[in-house]
Write a protein that holds these residues in place. Structure first.
Motif, PDB file in Angstrom:
ATOM      1  N   GLU A  52       0.751  -1.116   0.205  1.00 47.45           N
ATOM      2  CA  GLU A  52      -0.029   0.048  -0.190  1.00 47.45           C
ATOM      3  C   GLU A  52       0.916   1.163  -0.247  1.00 47.45           C
ATOM      4  O   GLU A  52       0.623   2.168  -0.618  1.00 47.45           O
ATOM      5  CB  GLU A  52      -1.088   0.078   1.297  1.00 47.45           C
ATOM      6  CG  GLU A  52      -1.731   1.174   1.094  1.00 47.45           C
ATOM      7  CD  GLU A  52      -2.620   1.355   2.575  1.00 47.45           C
ATOM      8  OE1 GLU A  52      -3.406   2.219   2.760  1.00 47.45           O
ATOM      9  OE2 GLU A  52      -2.673   0.465   3.565  1.00 47.45           O
ATOM     10  N   THR A  56       0.851   3.838  -3.161  1.00 45.52           N
ATOM     11  CA  THR A  56       0.362   5.371  -2.905  1.00 45.52           C
ATOM     12  C   THR A  56       1.344   6.215  -3.289  1.00 45.52           C
ATOM     13  O   THR A  56       1.327   7.577  -3.866  1.00 45.52           O
ATOM     14  CB  THR A  56      -0.322   5.472  -1.492  1.00 45.52           C
ATOM     15  OG1 THR A  56       0.789   5.162  -0.676  1.00 45.52           O
ATOM     16  CG2 THR A  56      -1.591   4.775  -1.197  1.00 45.52           C
ATOM     17  N   ARG A  61      -3.927   4.294  -6.379  1.00 50.81           N
ATOM     18  CA  ARG A  61      -4.686   3.758  -5.385  1.00 50.81           C
ATOM     19  C   ARG A  61      -5.109   2.177  -5.309  1.00 50.81           C
ATOM     20  O   ARG A  61      -5.068   1.759  -6.299  1.00 50.81           O
ATOM     21  CB  ARG A  61      -6.005   4.551  -5.393  1.00 50.81           C
ATOM     22  CG  ARG A  61      -5.729   5.957  -4.910  1.00 50.81           C
ATOM     23  CD  ARG A  61      -7.003   6.883  -5.091  1.00 50.81           C
ATOM     24  NE  ARG A  61      -7.419   6.752  -6.483  1.00 50.81           N
ATOM     25  CZ  ARG A  61      -8.610   7.225  -7.050  1.00 50.81           C
ATOM     26  NH1 ARG A  61      -9.558   7.764  -6.102  1.00 50.81           N
ATOM     27  NH2 ARG A  61      -8.892   7.025  -8.367  1.00 50.81           N
TER      28      ARG A  61
END
Length: 116
Positions: A52, A56, A61
């Motif tokens: 993640e 990002t 996303r």
């Protein structure tokens, strides 16, 4: 002996058995290497978190349902689509590989005339 705070710091890093073999190569290393650390492999939850952060940081996303419940679904995807040995060997680097493959898939399906 160096003045405290002035001594060089040398880091030897590698897989556990490789490092044990390295240390056995010269008996004097044991008295010269004052500290050793063994790090556990990342869990699939840890890898999901790293993935993640990587995603990002590159301006992408991840769909929200994969991130719900402390990234449980993303962790399950990583666990079911990668071998435990691969996760152990690659650790956090696995996330870069997954990202690169996902980006290639995204690029392959993207239509330059109507970008998604």
């Amino acid at each position: 002996n160096e003045t405290p705070g002035k001594a060089p710091v040398i880091i030897f890093a590698g897989y556990v058995e490789d490092m044990a073999q390295f240390m056995r190569a010269n008996d004097g290393l044991y008295r010269r290497v004052g500290y050793t650390f063994d790090f556990e492999d990342y869990s699939t939850r840890d890898l999901a978190h790293i993935f993640e952060l990587l995603t990002t940081s590159k301006g992408f996303r991840i769909q929200a349902d994969l991130l719900a419940n402390d990234r449980a679904a993303l962790a399950r995807l990583i666990e079911s689509n990668t071998a435990a040995r691969t996760r152990g060997l690659m650790n956090g680097g696995l996330c870069e590989r997954i990202f690169d493959l996902a980006k290639q898939q995204l690029d392959a399906r993207d239509n330059p005339e109507q970008p998604s």
